[in-house]
Design a protein around this motif. Sequence first.
Motif, PDB file in Angstrom:
ATOM      1  N   ASP A  97      34.593  37.161  40.558  1.00  0.00           N
ATOM      2  CA  ASP A  97      34.055  35.827  40.828  1.00  0.00           C
ATOM      3  C   ASP A  97      32.582  35.864  41.210  1.00  0.00           C
ATOM      4  OD1 ASP A  97      34.797  33.095  40.716  1.00  0.00           O
ATOM      5  OD2 ASP A  97      34.578  33.010  42.895  1.00  0.00           O
TER       6      ASP A  97
ATOM      7  N   THR B 117      39.777  33.461  36.347  1.00  0.00           N
ATOM      8  CA  THR B 117      39.353  34.648  37.089  1.00  0.00           C
ATOM      9  C   THR B 117      40.562  35.405  37.634  1.00  0.00           C
ATOM     10  OG1 THR B 117      37.315  33.507  37.641  1.00  0.00           O
ATOM     11  CG2 THR B 117      37.830  35.456  38.939  1.00  0.00           C
TER      12      THR B 117
ATOM     13  N   ASP C  14      34.168  36.798  31.830  1.00  0.00           N
ATOM     14  CA  ASP C  14      34.660  35.669  32.618  1.00  0.00           C
ATOM     15  C   ASP C  14      33.457  35.028  33.311  1.00  0.00           C
ATOM     16  OD1 ASP C  14      36.968  34.196  33.893  1.00  0.00           O
ATOM     17  OD2 ASP C  14      36.031  35.006  35.711  1.00  0.00           O
ATOM     18  N   CYS C  15      33.322  33.725  33.180  1.00  0.00           N
ATOM     19  CA  CYS C  15      32.194  33.032  33.812  1.00  0.00           C
ATOM     20  C   CYS C  15      32.691  32.254  35.022  1.00  0.00           C
ATOM     21  CB  CYS C  15      31.541  32.064  32.843  1.00  0.00           C
ATOM     22  SG  CYS C  15      30.851  32.836  31.381  1.00  0.00           S
ATOM     23  N   PRO C  16      31.881  32.161  36.066  1.00  0.00           N
ATOM     24  CA  PRO C  16      32.341  31.448  37.257  1.00  0.00           C
ATOM     25  C   PRO C  16      32.356  29.927  37.099  1.00  0.00           C
ATOM     26  CG  PRO C  16      30.178  32.388  37.644  1.00  0.00           C
ATOM     27  CD  PRO C  16      30.604  32.856  36.297  1.00  0.00           C
TER      28      PRO C  16
HETATM   29 MG    MG Z   1      36.722  31.573  37.740  1.00  0.00          MG
END
Ligand code: MG
Length: 349
Positions: free
Chosen positions: A50, A25, A80-82
């Motif tokens: 995020d 992230t 982007d995955c948390p």
């Molecule tokens: Mg992350």
Amino acid sequence: KKEIFESTKPHLNIATLGHVDHGKTTLTSAITHVLARENKAKSRKYEEIDAAPEEKARGITIKTAHVEFETDRRHYALVDCPGHADYIKNMITGAAQANGGILVVDASQGGQAQTKEHLLLAKQVGVDKLVIFANKVDLVTDNEMLEIIKEDIKELLKKYKFDENSPIIFGSARKALEENPGPGEPMGHYQKVEILGLGKEKIRTKVIGAEMFGKILKVVKPNYDAALLLQGVKREQVARGMAVVKPGTINIHSKFEAQVYVLTKAEGGRHTTFEDKYSPQFYFHTVDITGIVELPKEVTGEKKVVNPGDNISLKVKLIQPVALEVNNTFSIREGGKTVGKGIITKIIE
Ligand code: MG
Ligand code: GDP
């Protein structure tokens, strides 16, 4: 009113991959932050990315953040995955339809369990083009550690049947995010350098860290007595007397014309005269190199010798080339004792 999407550049969907906390992230945010300076992205804060919104893809809830940016050649949508579970679901459902990925590996740790799991899944779902960002190099002070990490990454790529020679970029996403990196470049994208001289092959590398008196340097200036962390350079490859320069700015030379002052006996210099083909050491910055003096015709024809106290223009041929420029100064030495001082007035070869 919505903006119209217009781009003549080829579009690519990509995703960050990698173990939790390795910096996916932070890197996503840093990419937008750095490209925003060239109007190639809208800068997106870490917190915005995020707090990924929930998406319903084929009935499964997946948290994903989408970020858009462009480079000179392409337009990108980056996902982007948390959390780890979101990555798994994202890849299995093909929600992001990624054409490629950025694998983020913490360079102080190397590949971990989720790194491997992501590689395995990515290969299975056909995401087979990767670039690797070896992150957090600010935490690594040992150059050999970076070599080990590089080998570790290559081994993982090979094991999971990715191209072993995929680009591996060392950097620090967090440093690249810093608002005011100072007058130099931020740590996230290093200044490139060349190391040259002493007849060795020119080394092209990057400075990935610098220190002076045990303190971290953001900018290295000429004449600093600094310790540099150089990417992929081994101790045996460099020697005293080589120069670290901005690529293409300075070259190595072995023959030059100089204006020289020969110290008198009282000044600690020679007691006697010298002739054509005199062969002392020439001291440049950090190193002594043997050279052969060529005296001008006026001297060889008439006086034949140079006396202590003389001020004379002469040519010097060094036995090994070093990085030189006009106006560089040097000392003439014999067995560690300075017998003359000079300044380069013309580079001959
Ligand atoms: Mg992350
Ligand atoms: P993710 O789980 O892979 O998305 O990782 P994050 O981007 O959330 O980063 C995890 C932690 O590592 C955070 O505390 C970041 O501030 C930190 N971090 C990220 N990049 C760097 C870096 O270049 N250097 C250092 N020292 N820490 C970093």
